[in-house]
Design a protein around this motif. Sequence first.
Motif, mmCIF file in Angstrom:
data_model
loop_
_atom_site.group_PDB
_atom_site.id
_atom_site.type_symbol
_atom_site.label_atom_id
_atom_site.label_comp_id
_atom_site.label_asym_id
_atom_site.label_seq_id
_atom_site.Cartn_x
_atom_site.Cartn_y
_atom_site.Cartn_z
ATOM 1 N N LYS A 212 -30.624 31.471 -73.498
ATOM 2 C CA LYS A 212 -31.062 30.125 -73.692
ATOM 3 C C LYS A 212 -29.881 29.300 -74.089
ATOM 4 N N THR A 213 -29.479 28.150 -73.523
ATOM 5 C CA THR A 213 -28.099 27.664 -73.973
ATOM 6 C C THR A 213 -28.424 26.446 -74.848
ATOM 7 N N PHE A 214 -27.713 26.074 -75.905
ATOM 8 C CA PHE A 214 -27.833 24.928 -76.568
ATOM 9 C C PHE A 214 -26.592 24.496 -77.232
ATOM 10 N N GLN A 215 -26.656 23.289 -78.019
ATOM 11 C CA GLN A 215 -25.143 23.016 -78.589
ATOM 12 C C GLN A 215 -25.641 22.481 -79.934
ATOM 13 N N ILE A 216 -24.337 22.692 -80.872
ATOM 14 C CA ILE A 216 -24.562 22.268 -82.027
ATOM 15 C C ILE A 216 -23.177 21.718 -82.593
ATOM 16 N N LYS A 217 -23.538 20.738 -83.485
ATOM 17 C CA LYS A 217 -22.147 19.946 -83.741
ATOM 18 C C LYS A 217 -21.202 20.963 -84.667
ATOM 19 N N LYS A 218 -20.085 20.599 -84.499
ATOM 20 C CA LYS A 218 -19.195 21.298 -85.316
ATOM 21 C C LYS A 218 -18.929 20.373 -86.409
ATOM 22 N N LYS A 219 -18.160 21.064 -87.634
ATOM 23 C CA LYS A 219 -17.863 20.451 -88.889
ATOM 24 C C LYS A 219 -16.756 19.318 -88.542
ATOM 25 N N SER A 220 -16.008 19.737 -87.585
ATOM 26 C CA SER A 220 -14.752 18.470 -87.190
ATOM 27 C C SER A 220 -15.354 17.317 -86.279
ATOM 28 N N GLY A 221 -16.520 17.551 -85.920
ATOM 29 C CA GLY A 221 -17.157 16.463 -85.155
ATOM 30 C C GLY A 221 -17.323 16.914 -83.779
ATOM 31 N N GLU B 23 -21.073 25.422 -78.022
ATOM 32 C CA GLU B 23 -22.085 25.760 -77.298
ATOM 33 C C GLU B 23 -22.419 27.212 -77.585
ATOM 34 N N ILE B 24 -23.885 27.229 -77.892
ATOM 35 C CA ILE B 24 -24.371 28.663 -78.302
ATOM 36 C C ILE B 24 -25.215 29.116 -77.020
ATOM 37 N N ASN B 25 -24.988 30.515 -77.041
ATOM 38 C CA ASN B 25 -26.014 31.128 -75.859
ATOM 39 C C ASN B 25 -26.724 32.160 -76.660
ATOM 40 N N ALA B 26 -27.964 31.857 -76.662
ATOM 41 C CA ALA B 26 -28.791 33.232 -77.429
ATOM 42 C C ALA B 26 -29.500 33.565 -76.366
ATOM 43 N N PRO B 27 -29.417 35.184 -76.322
ATOM 44 C CA PRO B 27 -30.279 35.771 -75.186
ATOM 45 C C PRO B 27 -31.619 35.998 -75.514
ATOM 46 N N LYS C 165 -23.992 20.568 -94.305
ATOM 47 C CA LYS C 165 -24.749 21.623 -93.510
ATOM 48 C C LYS C 165 -25.717 21.317 -92.463
ATOM 49 N N GLY C 166 -25.889 19.827 -92.389
ATOM 50 C CA GLY C 166 -26.889 19.250 -91.862
ATOM 51 C C GLY C 166 -26.652 19.121 -90.205
ATOM 52 N N TYR C 167 -25.439 19.445 -89.999
ATOM 53 C CA TYR C 167 -24.815 19.340 -88.467
ATOM 54 C C TYR C 167 -25.232 20.732 -87.767
ATOM 55 N N ILE C 168 -25.554 21.756 -88.470
ATOM 56 C CA ILE C 168 -26.279 22.814 -87.929
ATOM 57 C C ILE C 168 -27.602 23.474 -88.793
ATOM 58 N N LYS C 169 -27.649 23.033 -89.735
ATOM 59 C CA LYS C 169 -29.225 23.681 -90.443
ATOM 60 C C LYS C 169 -30.065 22.335 -90.202
#
Length: 546
Positions: free
Chosen positions: A24-33, A37-41, A271-275
């Motif tokens: 399952k592919t989804f995207q999260i924001k980096k701290k740098s902006g 891309e994250i690929n979760a099995p 942490k709001g960009y990932i949590k």
Amino acid sequence: MEFPITAKQLRHFSSPKIADKRYKTFQIKKKSGGIREINAPCYQLKIILYFLNKILKAVFTPNDCVNGFAEGRSVVSNAQCHVGHHYVFNIDLKDFFPSIPQPRVWARLQLPPFNFSQEIANVVAGLCCHPNADGTNVLPQGAATSPLLTNAICDTLDRRMKGVAKRFGLHYSRYADDMTFSSMHNVYHEGSDFRLEIKRIIEEQGFKMNEKKTRLLRDGQRQEVTGLTVNSTVNVSRHYIKYLRWILHIWETEGYSKAYSKFYPKYKKEKGYIKKGEPVMENVIGGKLNYLRMVRGSNNAAYLKLQARYDKLQQLVFIDNETDKGESYIYVQPYKMAEFCQDFSTSIVLEISARNKLVGRCVLCGMDKTIAISKSTQKKLCPDLEKKKPGDVITSDLLPECHVTLCRSKGKNFWLITEFKPLRSIYLSIQNAQVNIDELLDIWDTLGLDSAVSAFMNSINVSNFKNNNSKEGSNINENGVLSKENNPGVLESSQEKHEQYIVGLGEKLPQNTKKVIDQHRQYDTGTDSSIIDVDDVDWDVLEYSI
């Protein structure tokens, strides 16, 4: 019961024909902006990769200069070899995981120490890789096996970098995609033989330097390696300690409600960009203290003082061990509507949701929030709710009289609007339970498991009884502020009336255990229970508000 992983299953999940279903592919924001891309099995593949990673770890040991994703090594060990040097040079490898294609993984698995046959290497590489946006199979960021395989593939890179470091008289270490050199002399200026040499090696190994994150840190400024300062010793930043002292001080002097309102925006900013969801403040503080202990050691004076203050405050924390079965929620901290809007710099608007439920809409720290409203409160705020349509904005004179409460279920926080003022639930933190482990094990050996469980629960109930009575005696207010006054007479008189010894544990236990447990399980004995009435909770709204 055993469920073996068969060869047929391995071939199935390694097949490129089901590539779009494996991860399952989804995207999260980096701290740098930027965007990561994250690929979760999927669940089945996740289990396979977990055990595969165990096997690979038993075979492969990373180079001694590698500190990331290696047992017994950490950011602390990565920083230690760079302490006290005049120059610290940090390099970041761009797009680290996606830079490694499947053919390279396949080839590496056939080399020592793995020595897999081509057929096995085909299956393992197929399991561990996933197509990127260009359709190229690469190591995905999110698979359990990716970190170890990157270390294995970077073996040649690390060996050559160690050779460069030895040639120029430097220290070298790598933590994932962060490479660090340090020395007492400067060989790091732009266009130097050293810079040209490491760039050539990095590119030959199939990677690219991220020029934006390349930094040279001199003595006299804060030298940082993987988030830790290394000027004179491995340490956290001063800001890290100041923050812990600050938030604990607010919690001690102004209570949980004020501390949470100060903690919330800072946490969301960092942490709001990932949590997602609402943070549990005491868990975050506890995690920061554990990190401080790892860096400074368990005997560090600053750590011990902060930990002692935290442990004392933890006695006021409301543990939702009674809601683990999903039967109820507990109240953590109530806010008056005006207080909530002021402390969190927001305003609440009532609106009909897509499911024809009345909800509260607001903006917290720049993010849109949907706050659930209890069923009884929905009827009070909007008597003709059935006649409304999704998207309708509702006005009510009763809204300013409502309360916004931070609630908790199974360790997760969420907000709830109620017409009444809920009282904070009080539960004993398990770490504060007075349990004698040796005596408990003796009971288990001699009287059996049921007796041991009963004795353990009795010990917790005794601690809960003492804990709650001590809070009554210390005049703790509704915000959970530690009082300087204490009235030990209240606790003593209560214990004199309700005590007997548990056989085998030697602990004092209230005579009518069930009655006392029920009495102290709920902080309020009136009509407003500490535990939310399940029938009054709008479960449909909570599904997307938690």
